[in-house]
Motif scaffolding. Sequence first.
Motif, PDB file in Angstrom:
ATOM      1  N   PHE A   1       8.486 -91.602 -85.137  1.00 50.71           N
ATOM      2  CA  PHE A   1       8.881 -90.959 -83.879  1.00 50.71           C
ATOM      3  C   PHE A   1      10.388 -91.129 -83.639  1.00 50.71           C
ATOM      4  O   PHE A   1      11.006 -90.297 -82.979  1.00 50.71           O
ATOM      5  CB  PHE A   1       8.125 -91.560 -82.697  1.00 50.71           C
ATOM      6  N   TYR A   2      10.951 -92.221 -84.175  1.00 53.13           N
ATOM      7  CA  TYR A   2      12.347 -92.548 -83.875  1.00 53.13           C
ATOM      8  C   TYR A   2      13.217 -92.782 -85.109  1.00 53.13           C
ATOM      9  O   TYR A   2      14.447 -92.799 -84.992  1.00 53.13           O
ATOM     10  CB  TYR A   2      12.395 -93.793 -82.982  1.00 53.13           C
ATOM     11  N   GLU A   3      12.611 -92.968 -86.258  1.00 50.26           N
ATOM     12  CA  GLU A   3      13.372 -93.240 -87.474  1.00 50.26           C
ATOM     13  C   GLU A   3      12.857 -92.358 -88.609  1.00 50.26           C
ATOM     14  O   GLU A   3      11.632 -92.149 -88.711  1.00 50.26           O
ATOM     15  CB  GLU A   3      13.233 -94.711 -87.891  1.00 50.26           C
ATOM     16  N   PRO A   4      13.750 -91.871 -89.477  1.00 48.20           N
ATOM     17  CA  PRO A   4      15.208 -91.966 -89.366  1.00 48.20           C
ATOM     18  C   PRO A   4      15.729 -91.145 -88.193  1.00 48.20           C
ATOM     19  O   PRO A   4      15.000 -90.329 -87.632  1.00 48.20           O
ATOM     20  CB  PRO A   4      15.692 -91.409 -90.710  1.00 48.20           C
TER      21      PRO A   4
ATOM     22  N   THR B   1      17.316 -88.313 -86.059  1.00 46.68           N
ATOM     23  CA  THR B   1      17.436 -86.864 -86.246  1.00 46.68           C
ATOM     24  C   THR B   1      18.908 -86.483 -86.333  1.00 46.68           C
ATOM     25  O   THR B   1      19.693 -86.828 -85.441  1.00 46.68           O
ATOM     26  CB  THR B   1      16.774 -86.113 -85.079  1.00 46.68           C
ATOM     27  N   PRO B   2      19.331 -85.807 -87.391  1.00 45.29           N
ATOM     28  CA  PRO B   2      20.754 -85.452 -87.554  1.00 45.29           C
ATOM     29  C   PRO B   2      21.257 -84.610 -86.380  1.00 45.29           C
ATOM     30  O   PRO B   2      20.537 -83.763 -85.850  1.00 45.29           O
ATOM     31  CB  PRO B   2      20.768 -84.643 -88.856  1.00 45.29           C
ATOM     32  N   LYS B   3      22.499 -84.839 -86.005  1.00 44.15           N
ATOM     33  CA  LYS B   3      23.088 -84.119 -84.880  1.00 44.15           C
ATOM     34  C   LYS B   3      23.136 -82.618 -85.129  1.00 44.15           C
ATOM     35  O   LYS B   3      23.133 -81.823 -84.179  1.00 44.15           O
ATOM     36  CB  LYS B   3      24.487 -84.657 -84.581  1.00 44.15           C
ATOM     37  N   GLU B   4      23.178 -82.219 -86.395  1.00 42.11           N
ATOM     38  CA  GLU B   4      23.235 -80.789 -86.724  1.00 42.11           C
ATOM     39  C   GLU B   4      21.963 -80.042 -86.318  1.00 42.11           C
ATOM     40  O   GLU B   4      21.980 -78.821 -86.149  1.00 42.11           O
ATOM     41  CB  GLU B   4      23.456 -80.596 -88.230  1.00 42.11           C
ATOM     42  N   GLN B   5      20.845 -80.790 -86.171  1.00 36.89           N
ATOM     43  CA  GLN B   5      19.573 -80.154 -85.820  1.00 36.89           C
ATOM     44  C   GLN B   5      19.289 -80.157 -84.325  1.00 36.89           C
ATOM     45  O   GLN B   5      18.245 -79.631 -83.887  1.00 36.89           O
ATOM     46  CB  GLN B   5      18.427 -80.840 -86.564  1.00 36.89           C
ATOM     47  N   LEU B   6      20.188 -80.729 -83.533  1.00 35.47           N
ATOM     48  CA  LEU B   6      20.005 -80.791 -82.084  1.00 35.47           C
ATOM     49  C   LEU B   6      21.235 -80.205 -81.389  1.00 35.47           C
ATOM     50  O   LEU B   6      22.349 -80.329 -81.887  1.00 35.47           O
ATOM     51  CB  LEU B   6      19.802 -82.231 -81.619  1.00 35.47           C
ATOM     52  N   PRO B   7      21.063 -79.578 -80.235  1.00 38.90           N
ATOM     53  CA  PRO B   7      22.220 -79.086 -79.486  1.00 38.90           C
ATOM     54  C   PRO B   7      23.115 -80.249 -79.045  1.00 38.90           C
ATOM     55  O   PRO B   7      22.655 -81.396 -78.914  1.00 38.90           O
ATOM     56  CB  PRO B   7      21.596 -78.393 -78.272  1.00 38.90           C
ATOM     57  N   VAL B   8      24.360 -79.956 -78.782  1.00 33.09           N
ATOM     58  CA  VAL B   8      25.298 -80.967 -78.297  1.00 33.09           C
ATOM     59  C   VAL B   8      24.742 -81.608 -77.025  1.00 33.09           C
ATOM     60  O   VAL B   8      24.275 -80.920 -76.116  1.00 33.09           O
ATOM     61  CB  VAL B   8      26.672 -80.334 -78.004  1.00 33.09           C
ATOM     62  N   GLY B   9      24.776 -82.938 -76.970  1.00 30.40           N
ATOM     63  CA  GLY B   9      24.294 -83.662 -75.797  1.00 30.40           C
ATOM     64  C   GLY B   9      22.850 -84.104 -75.878  1.00 30.40           C
ATOM     65  O   GLY B   9      22.419 -84.966 -75.109  1.00 30.40           O
ATOM     66  N   TYR B  10      22.092 -83.524 -76.794  1.00 27.20           N
ATOM     67  CA  TYR B  10      20.672 -83.894 -76.914  1.00 27.20           C
ATOM     68  C   TYR B  10      20.524 -85.205 -77.676  1.00 27.20           C
ATOM     69  O   TYR B  10      21.235 -85.477 -78.642  1.00 27.20           O
ATOM     70  CB  TYR B  10      19.887 -82.802 -77.629  1.00 27.20           C
ATOM     71  N   MET B  11      19.561 -86.015 -77.239  1.00 24.19           N
ATOM     72  CA  MET B  11      19.235 -87.275 -77.889  1.00 24.19           C
ATOM     73  C   MET B  11      17.725 -87.476 -77.840  1.00 24.19           C
ATOM     74  O   MET B  11      17.048 -87.008 -76.913  1.00 24.19           O
ATOM     75  CB  MET B  11      19.925 -88.444 -77.175  1.00 24.19           C
ATOM     76  N   VAL B  12      17.190 -88.152 -78.866  1.00 22.46           N
ATOM     77  CA  VAL B  12      15.770 -88.498 -78.842  1.00 22.46           C
ATOM     78  C   VAL B  12      15.589 -89.593 -77.786  1.00 22.46           C
ATOM     79  O   VAL B  12      16.229 -90.645 -77.850  1.00 22.46           O
ATOM     80  CB  VAL B  12      15.283 -88.975 -80.218  1.00 22.46           C
ATOM     81  N   LEU B  13      14.739 -89.337 -76.817  1.00 24.05           N
ATOM     82  CA  LEU B  13      14.586 -90.242 -75.685  1.00 24.05           C
ATOM     83  C   LEU B  13      13.763 -91.463 -76.080  1.00 24.05           C
ATOM     84  O   LEU B  13      12.680 -91.328 -76.675  1.00 24.05           O
ATOM     85  CB  LEU B  13      13.908 -89.521 -74.519  1.00 24.05           C
ATOM     86  N   PRO B  14      14.228 -92.674 -75.744  1.00 26.75           N
ATOM     87  CA  PRO B  14      13.457 -93.881 -76.033  1.00 26.75           C
ATOM     88  C   PRO B  14      12.083 -93.815 -75.367  1.00 26.75           C
ATOM     89  O   PRO B  14      11.952 -93.377 -74.215  1.00 26.75           O
ATOM     90  CB  PRO B  14      14.313 -95.000 -75.420  1.00 26.75           C
ATOM     91  N   GLY B  15      11.062 -94.224 -76.099  1.00 29.62           N
ATOM     92  CA  GLY B  15       9.717 -94.255 -75.530  1.00 29.62           C
ATOM     93  C   GLY B  15       9.074 -92.898 -75.340  1.00 29.62           C
ATOM     94  O   GLY B  15       8.042 -92.790 -74.663  1.00 29.62           O
ATOM     95  N   SER B  16       9.646 -91.854 -75.948  1.00 29.69           N
ATOM     96  CA  SER B  16       9.136 -90.501 -75.713  1.00 29.69           C
ATOM     97  C   SER B  16       8.127 -90.037 -76.748  1.00 29.69           C
ATOM     98  O   SER B  16       7.690 -88.884 -76.712  1.00 29.69           O
ATOM     99  CB  SER B  16      10.298 -89.496 -75.685  1.00 29.69           C
ATOM    100  N   GLY B  17       7.743 -90.921 -77.678  1.00 32.56           N
ATOM    101  CA  GLY B  17       6.799 -90.535 -78.719  1.00 32.56           C
ATOM    102  C   GLY B  17       5.360 -90.540 -78.241  1.00 32.56           C
ATOM    103  O   GLY B  17       4.952 -91.432 -77.471  1.00 32.56           O
ATOM    104  N   PHE B  18       4.592 -89.547 -78.675  1.00 35.05           N
ATOM    105  CA  PHE B  18       3.182 -89.442 -78.305  1.00 35.05           C
ATOM    106  C   PHE B  18       2.349 -89.103 -79.531  1.00 35.05           C
ATOM    107  O   PHE B  18       2.730 -88.245 -80.332  1.00 35.05           O
ATOM    108  CB  PHE B  18       2.964 -88.326 -77.270  1.00 35.05           C
ATOM    109  N   GLN B  19       1.190 -89.763 -79.660  1.00 31.66           N
ATOM    110  CA  GLN B  19       0.219 -89.310 -80.636  1.00 31.66           C
ATOM    111  C   GLN B  19      -0.366 -87.990 -80.146  1.00 31.66           C
ATOM    112  O   GLN B  19      -0.565 -87.792 -78.948  1.00 31.66           O
ATOM    113  CB  GLN B  19      -0.889 -90.348 -80.821  1.00 31.66           C
ATOM    114  N   TRP B  20      -0.649 -87.090 -81.076  1.00 35.47           N
ATOM    115  CA  TRP B  20      -1.056 -85.729 -80.722  1.00 35.47           C
ATOM    116  C   TRP B  20      -1.894 -85.191 -81.868  1.00 35.47           C
ATOM    117  O   TRP B  20      -1.632 -85.501 -83.028  1.00 35.47           O
ATOM    118  CB  TRP B  20       0.195 -84.875 -80.549  1.00 35.47           C
ATOM    119  N   ASP B  21      -2.908 -84.393 -81.569  1.00 37.22           N
ATOM    120  CA  ASP B  21      -3.729 -83.878 -82.655  1.00 37.22           C
ATOM    121  C   ASP B  21      -4.390 -82.569 -82.235  1.00 37.22           C
ATOM    122  O   ASP B  21      -5.480 -82.553 -81.687  1.00 37.22           O
ATOM    123  CB  ASP B  21      -4.797 -84.895 -83.052  1.00 37.22           C
TER     124      ASP B  21
END
Length: 318
Positions: A185-188, A190-210
């Motif tokens: 969910f958090y590693e490695p 996510t390269p900055k090239e794949q996200l818009p400027v200012g976007y960051m992966v939010l801590p604790g934002s991972g969810f199991q999903w199916d």
Amino acid sequence: MSKFTKALALAACITIVGACEKGGSEKKGASGESISAQTVPFKTLTDCADESCSTELGNEMAMGNGTVRSYGVLDTDGKVQEIGVFISDEAITSLPQDCKSDAASEGAKWIICQEANEDGTGKMNDTMVTTLDVPEKIGNILGISKLDMSWLPYGHAPKNVWDLPQFDIHFPFLSPNGGEDEKAFYEPKTPKEQLPVGYMVLPGSGFQWDTEALKGHSHAADPKASPEFKCYKAPETCDGTEFQGNFLYITYDGKAIGYEAYASMDLLQKKAEYKQVLNVPSQSAGADTVPSQLTIRHEPANNGYIVSLTNYKPVEKI
């Protein structure tokens, strides 16, 4: 005739690509009875009145007392102009609230259902999901075959930011997609090239999903550009209307694997409009074109709401 039957009858008039027949016509309801209706075109954000584009409609599913469905718009060159979800007016009524006691809408499931509070009410992050098929022509271009339409009666983490009733619409790529490894969910990173400027992966934002559409994932957003994030540290300065909508990237295992649009129940009930101009990344692992605008608004002609991604921009597909 039930409200759901009436909604299905309305759907019958927009199963033709782009528009309904003009004038009055006889339709069949879900129970087979004849329904006389004055048909009207399905209105999208993109204006196709001059036949410069066509509308593709996905399958319809029950929600609340109404229905939801996906749709997309193609121009005459076969390029995507718009993809989104239509939510009928009645779909936001009589929704289930508490996952331990309330059944999910027909065809939906509670994918996250925590132990209820002592009074029987549900909790933040409890999530009911309806999976929608994307129109085939749209999906083939965008690399997205299914959408997950989620209803969160108590909102989404983090507390004081998104913990209000809302719909979340996931637009996941066919590949890459999510997974079960919570470390990914958090590693490695996510390269900055794949996200818009200012976007960051939010801590604790991972969810199991199916679901058929998506597996486990985390969320990337731009906290500085989101007015509701001020409520995280200073909830006393907020009145609950700061959060109206937002646009996120979903991520897993160091890749951006799709998008997610948030629409607050407050916004829909007010029949207000929300627009967010989106910066775009330079690269995408899923498609060679990405949206640069999110629009959420009520369309009286459709008797419902549209959550729409438009203004697609070319990017490098990796």
